[in-house]
Design a protein around this motif. Structure first.
Motif, PDB file in Angstrom:
ATOM      1  N   GLU A  74      -8.322   0.283   3.786  1.00 46.99           N
ATOM      2  CA  GLU A  74      -8.969   0.849   4.970  1.00 46.99           C
ATOM      3  C   GLU A  74      -8.468   0.127   6.216  1.00 46.99           C
ATOM      4  OE1 GLU A  74     -13.330   2.539   3.623  1.00 46.99           O
ATOM      5  OE2 GLU A  74     -13.221   0.547   4.509  1.00 46.99           O
TER       6      GLU A  74
ATOM      7  N   THR B   6      -5.776  -0.630  -5.023  1.00 46.38           N
ATOM      8  CA  THR B   6      -6.248   0.716  -5.311  1.00 46.38           C
ATOM      9  C   THR B   6      -6.815   1.413  -4.077  1.00 46.38           C
ATOM     10  OG1 THR B   6      -8.411  -0.162  -5.962  1.00 46.38           O
ATOM     11  CG2 THR B   6      -6.756   0.099  -7.691  1.00 46.38           C
ATOM     12  N   ASP B   7      -7.318   0.622  -3.130  1.00 44.85           N
ATOM     13  CA  ASP B   7      -7.956   1.180  -1.932  1.00 44.85           C
ATOM     14  C   ASP B   7      -7.581   0.346  -0.709  1.00 44.85           C
ATOM     15  OD1 ASP B   7     -10.078   3.177  -3.200  1.00 44.85           O
ATOM     16  OD2 ASP B   7     -10.177   1.305  -4.333  1.00 44.85           O
TER      17      ASP B   7
ATOM     18  N   VAL C 138       0.814  -1.214   0.000  1.00 42.12           N
ATOM     19  CA  VAL C 138       0.000   0.000   0.000  1.00 42.12           C
ATOM     20  C   VAL C 138       0.852   1.270   0.000  1.00 42.12           C
ATOM     21  CG1 VAL C 138      -1.650   1.332   1.385  1.00 42.12           C
ATOM     22  CG2 VAL C 138      -1.978  -1.127   1.070  1.00 42.12           C
TER      23      VAL C 138
ATOM     24  N   SER D  87      -8.757   5.687   5.578  1.00 46.39           N
ATOM     25  CA  SER D  87      -8.976   5.181   4.225  1.00 46.39           C
ATOM     26  C   SER D  87      -8.005   5.830   3.252  1.00 46.39           C
ATOM     27  CB  SER D  87     -10.424   5.407   3.780  1.00 46.39           C
ATOM     28  OG  SER D  87     -10.712   6.784   3.672  1.00 46.39           O
ATOM     29  N   LEU D  88      -7.565   5.019   2.310  1.00 47.57           N
ATOM     30  CA  LEU D  88      -6.685   5.474   1.234  1.00 47.57           C
ATOM     31  C   LEU D  88      -7.305   5.012  -0.079  1.00 47.57           C
ATOM     32  CD1 LEU D  88      -3.313   4.369   2.844  1.00 47.57           C
ATOM     33  CD2 LEU D  88      -4.019   6.733   2.481  1.00 47.57           C
ATOM     34  N   THR D  89      -7.661   5.948  -0.939  1.00 47.67           N
ATOM     35  CA  THR D  89      -8.213   5.605  -2.240  1.00 47.67           C
ATOM     36  C   THR D  89      -7.303   6.171  -3.332  1.00 47.67           C
ATOM     37  OG1 THR D  89      -9.609   7.592  -2.307  1.00 47.67           O
ATOM     38  CG2 THR D  89     -10.567   5.598  -1.342  1.00 47.67           C
ATOM     39  N   GLY D  90      -7.439   5.629  -4.537  1.00 50.19           N
ATOM     40  CA  GLY D  90      -6.620   6.100  -5.645  1.00 50.19           C
ATOM     41  C   GLY D  90      -5.148   5.783  -5.489  1.00 50.19           C
ATOM     42  N   LEU D  91      -4.835   4.645  -4.858  1.00 54.31           N
ATOM     43  CA  LEU D  91      -3.439   4.320  -4.574  1.00 54.31           C
ATOM     44  C   LEU D  91      -2.641   3.987  -5.827  1.00 54.31           C
ATOM     45  CD1 LEU D  91      -3.958   2.114  -1.403  1.00 54.31           C
ATOM     46  CD2 LEU D  91      -2.690   4.266  -1.475  1.00 54.31           C
TER      47      LEU D  91
ATOM     48  N   THR E 200      -8.652  -3.549  -1.409  1.00 55.79           N
ATOM     49  CA  THR E 200      -9.357  -3.739  -2.668  1.00 55.79           C
ATOM     50  C   THR E 200      -8.389  -3.461  -3.804  1.00 55.79           C
ATOM     51  OG1 THR E 200     -11.436  -3.016  -1.674  1.00 55.79           O
ATOM     52  CG2 THR E 200     -11.326  -3.040  -4.072  1.00 55.79           C
TER      53      THR E 200
ATOM     54  N   ILE F 199      -3.835   9.851  -5.104  1.00 56.97           N
ATOM     55  CA  ILE F 199      -4.137   9.308  -3.777  1.00 56.97           C
ATOM     56  C   ILE F 199      -4.995  10.292  -2.976  1.00 56.97           C
ATOM     57  CG2 ILE F 199      -3.138   8.387  -1.646  1.00 56.97           C
ATOM     58  CD1 ILE F 199      -0.585   7.805  -3.278  1.00 56.97           C
ATOM     59  N   GLU F 200      -6.012   9.753  -2.306  1.00 55.53           N
ATOM     60  CA  GLU F 200      -6.884  10.565  -1.465  1.00 55.53           C
ATOM     61  C   GLU F 200      -6.955   9.954  -0.067  1.00 55.53           C
ATOM     62  OE1 GLU F 200     -10.687  11.144  -3.240  1.00 55.53           O
ATOM     63  OE2 GLU F 200      -9.910  12.341  -4.904  1.00 55.53           O
TER      64      GLU F 200
END
Length: 305
Positions: free
Chosen positions: A128, A125-126, A83, A192-196, A142, A215-216
């Motif tokens: 948590e 990609t995501d 991640v 949470s980490l999205t757009g990895l 995910t 990344i968000e």
């Protein structure tokens, strides 16, 4: 049908995207209480037709893409390598190659035979990390993968490194801080980490490589309302100039297991994007304040007892 005790789940990092396990890999089970929520393949078939028939003549494949979803109880930081693209210790500050991994999933059938699946070129990609009061800490990953070879060498019997139940991080070893304020009545919290990561594609059906994406980082909490500080940060701490700004504050979320190992996540520049009151008029419960924060960066620190 196969059930408890009939499956294996393990991963190893790849030396290059889609290269598979490499030489002498270390296979690791990601945690305990593992739940595979997705393991699927999309061939993106497109139908072929002749103008003189209403029936299709067949289908041609387009881009190959596998889907993978895994949840588990937090036991260690090995999954950070999948991640945190800066060597498993930090999020990248510039675009880099995304970390990729090979996975081994297998089920043992009643006749004793083993049926494996071996996704490679896997990127997440995501991610948590979830705290719920009275529960163990859970991690949810995910991702997508680019290949599923049928000739990958399976890990030998006993070669998968498995954590023990003593390694588990539970709710009673958690501490929180937002702008120096500790919250003793926290009901839930989620990093949470999205757009990895994302694939890059060329002329082939399979991805060419994988790179970091937009990344968000985010953080959310739900705690019993006990003082006005969080409300003030969300509502009052706004610059009254023509170009309004929401104040930024630091935070941290720390987990400790029974062995004394700790995993701390430093949260940079927390800004509340939504704030609400829940159960304001409810006779049998407390008023709580769910808050969603934008975060600019999340940095893990791992300490082993």
């Amino acid at each position: 049908m196969p059930g408890a005790g009939s499956a294996n789940v393990a991963f190893t990092t790849e030396p290059e995207f889609g290269a598979g396990p490499g030489t002498d890999p270390t296979w690791t089970q990601p945690g305990i209480d593992v739940n595979v929520t997705d393991l699927s393949v999309q061939q993106a078939l497109e139908r072929s037709r002749h103008p003189d028939s209403p029936l299709p003549q067949g289908s041609r494949p387009r881009d190959f893409e596998g889907g993978i979803g895994i949840e588990f109880t937090l036991t260690d930081a090995n999954w950070h390598d999948l991640v945190f693209a800066d060597g498993g210790t930090a999020l990248p500050e510039k675009g880099v190659r995304a970390p990729s991994s090979a996975w081994y999933f297998a089920t043992t059938l009643p006749d004793g035979t083993t049926e494996p699946r071996t996704p490679t070129g896997t990127i997440f990609t995501d991610a948590e990390v979830l705290y719920e009061r009275a529960s163990d800490i859970r991690v949810s990953l995910t991702g997508i993968y680019g290949f599923e070879p049928d000739d990958l060498t399976a890990p030998a019997d006993g070669a998968i490194q498995q954590p023990s139940d003593e390694d588990a991080f539970s709710y009673h070893g958690v501490s929180f801080s937002v702008d120096g304020l500790n919250q003793p009545l926290m009901k839930s919290a989620t990093i949470s980490l999205t757009g990895l990561a994302r694939f890059r594609r060329g002329q082939g059906r399979h991805p060419y490589d994988a790179v970091t994406s937009a990344i968000e980082p985010a953080f959310s909490t739900d705690a019993v309302f006990s003082e006005r500080d969080q409300l003030a940060a969300a509502v009052d701490d706004v610059d009254d100039s023509d170009y309004e700004q929401i104040g930024k504050v630091p935070g941290e979320l720390t987990f400790e297991n029974g062995k004394g190992d700790t995993i701390e996540y430093a949260l940079d520049d927390l800004q509340p994007t939504s704030y609400s009151w829940s159960d304001l008029v409810a006779a049998d419960t407390d008023l709580t304040e769910p808050i969603d924060y934008h975060v600019t960066n999340i940095t893990p620190t791992v300490t082993t007892a």
